[in-house]
Motif scaffolding. Structure first.
Motif, PDB file in Angstrom:
ATOM      1  N   TYR A   1       0.500  -1.134  -0.164  1.00 45.52           N
ATOM      2  CA  TYR A   1       0.592  -0.132   0.466  1.00 45.52           C
ATOM      3  C   TYR A   1       0.987   1.296  -0.171  1.00 45.52           C
ATOM      4  CZ  TYR A   1      -4.070  -2.756   1.194  1.00 45.52           C
ATOM      5  OH  TYR A   1      -4.906  -3.787   1.363  1.00 45.52           O
TER       6      TYR A   1
ATOM      7  N   GLN B   1       1.121   5.347   1.238  1.00 49.62           N
ATOM      8  CA  GLN B   1       0.408   6.266   1.304  1.00 49.62           C
ATOM      9  C   GLN B   1       0.740   7.862   1.526  1.00 49.62           C
ATOM     10  OE1 GLN B   1       0.309   6.396   6.002  1.00 49.62           O
ATOM     11  NE2 GLN B   1      -1.035   7.580   6.467  1.00 49.62           N
TER      12      GLN B   1
ATOM     13  N   GLU C   1      -3.236  11.485   3.610  1.00 53.38           N
ATOM     14  CA  GLU C   1      -4.494  10.507   2.437  1.00 53.38           C
ATOM     15  C   GLU C   1      -4.834   8.811   3.613  1.00 53.38           C
ATOM     16  OE1 GLU C   1      -5.035  12.768  -0.036  1.00 53.38           O
ATOM     17  OE2 GLU C   1      -5.814  11.036  -0.242  1.00 53.38           O
ATOM     18  N   GLY C   2      -5.392   8.195   3.158  1.00 48.64           N
ATOM     19  CA  GLY C   2      -5.122   6.979   3.492  1.00 48.64           C
ATOM     20  C   GLY C   2      -4.571   6.323   3.235  1.00 48.64           C
ATOM     21  N   LEU C   3      -4.243   5.211   3.003  1.00 48.66           N
ATOM     22  CA  LEU C   3      -3.428   3.958   2.332  1.00 48.66           C
ATOM     23  C   LEU C   3      -4.622   3.544   0.882  1.00 48.66           C
ATOM     24  CD1 LEU C   3      -2.604   3.777   5.277  1.00 48.66           C
ATOM     25  CD2 LEU C   3      -1.583   1.414   4.520  1.00 48.66           C
TER      26      LEU C   3
ATOM     27  N   PHE D   1      -4.197   0.983  -1.672  1.00 49.00           N
ATOM     28  CA  PHE D   1      -3.836  -0.326  -1.928  1.00 49.00           C
ATOM     29  C   PHE D   1      -2.586  -0.393  -3.938  1.00 49.00           C
ATOM     30  CE2 PHE D   1      -3.490  -5.290  -3.110  1.00 49.00           C
ATOM     31  CZ  PHE D   1      -4.304  -5.664  -4.387  1.00 49.00           C
TER      32      PHE D   1
ATOM     33  N   PHE E   1       3.605   1.074   2.651  1.00 46.80           N
ATOM     34  CA  PHE E   1       2.938  -0.243   3.491  1.00 46.80           C
ATOM     35  C   PHE E   1       3.100  -1.746   2.830  1.00 46.80           C
ATOM     36  CE2 PHE E   1       2.557   1.591   7.823  1.00 46.80           C
ATOM     37  CZ  PHE E   1       2.833   3.628   7.277  1.00 46.80           C
TER      38      PHE E   1
ATOM     39  N   GLY F   1       6.004   0.428   7.874  1.00 44.50           N
ATOM     40  CA  GLY F   1       6.304   1.061   6.186  1.00 44.50           C
ATOM     41  C   GLY F   1       7.530   1.549   6.747  1.00 44.50           C
TER      42      GLY F   1
ATOM     43  N   ARG G   1       9.129   4.555   4.927  1.00 43.36           N
ATOM     44  CA  ARG G   1       9.139   7.060   4.061  1.00 43.36           C
ATOM     45  C   ARG G   1      10.042   6.706   3.456  1.00 43.36           C
ATOM     46  NH1 ARG G   1       5.846  10.542   5.098  1.00 43.36           N
ATOM     47  NH2 ARG G   1       5.539   9.466   6.974  1.00 43.36           N
TER      48      ARG G   1
END
Lengths: 117, 115
Positions: free
Chosen positions: B35, B37, B41-43, B45, B91, B109, B111
């Motif tokens: 995923y 991010q 924002e949200g994750l 897919f 992630f 995750g 970054r």
């Protein structure tokens, strides 16, 4: 396509009080799963609670409970007796029931929960 | 019983370089999901893999992005010729079987920062 909407970018609550985070979703499926995830500053995604759409009973996990309204496509999270450790981003997520390869979660944009001491 | 391990935790790349992100699933898990991010924002897919197979890559950008999950070793998400817009947290999640209702186990995750 499924969509998940969290209309509250930020919420604030006093420690020990109760707070409700909103989530609505859109789907044409009749069976699916719904989740709430917590993401603290560490970035770790932590599963808080899950709900199967075919179950009418609302899920509960200790201080966390949901209000699942299938007809309204609403899935709110209630946190009782808020604690400082509850401060985090909270994400609502949807996943269809059947796999067939499309097993990915669809997330909302999140709600930042602030706990006031 | 280690959880899902991702490394590196932070990765800085210059524009045009390649980024390789690694994910070791939980012991006994043979299904891996990636995923992305973006900030605020949200994750989202990206891709779902089983050992040596890509099951669903509907969320992967068509160019520059690839993923693999070999028979031995971690899953790799590879981004070629990175651009500033690739800066995000990536992630990985794993599960013991694909059609699970437990929402998987996520790693912490990676970054990625593109400068």
């Amino acid at each position: 396509a499924q969509t998940v909407t969290q209309s509250q970018p930020e919420m604030s609550v006093q420690e020990a009080e109760t707070v409700t985070l909103s989530c609505t979703y859109d789907t044409s499926e009749s069976d699916y799963y719904l989740f709430w995830y917590k993401q603290p500053p560490s970035r770790q995604m932590i599963l808080v609670i899950r709900q199967e759409a075919y179950k009418q009973q609302n899920a509960t996990e200790n201080r966390f409970s949901v209000n699942f309204q299938k007809a309204a496509k609403s899935f709110s999270l209630k946190i009782s007796d808020s604690q400082l450790g509850d401060a985090a981003m909270y994400f609502c997520a949807y996943r269809r029931l059947s796999g067939g390869g499309a097993d990915g979660l669809t997330f909302g944009k999140g709600t930042h929960l602030i706990i006031q001491p | 019983n280690a959880g899902v391990m991702q490394n590196p935790r932070h990765l800085v790349r210059r524009r045009g370089q390649e980024a390789r992100l690694r994910c070791s699933p939980m012991k006994g898990h043979s299904h891996v999901y990636w995923y992305r991010q973006l900030p605020e924002e949200g994750l989202k897919f990206m891709v779902y893999l089983q050992k040596e197979n890509i099951i669903d890559e509907s969320g992967m950008p068509k160019e520059r992005f690839s993923a693999e999950f070999p028979k031995e070793g971690p899953s790799i998400l590879r981004i070629q010729q990175v651009v500033r817009g690739d800066s995000a947290a990536y992630f990985c999640a794993s599960s013991a079987q694909g059609a699970t209702n437990y929402g998987y186990t996520f790693g912490s995750g990676t970054r990625l920062t593109v400068v």
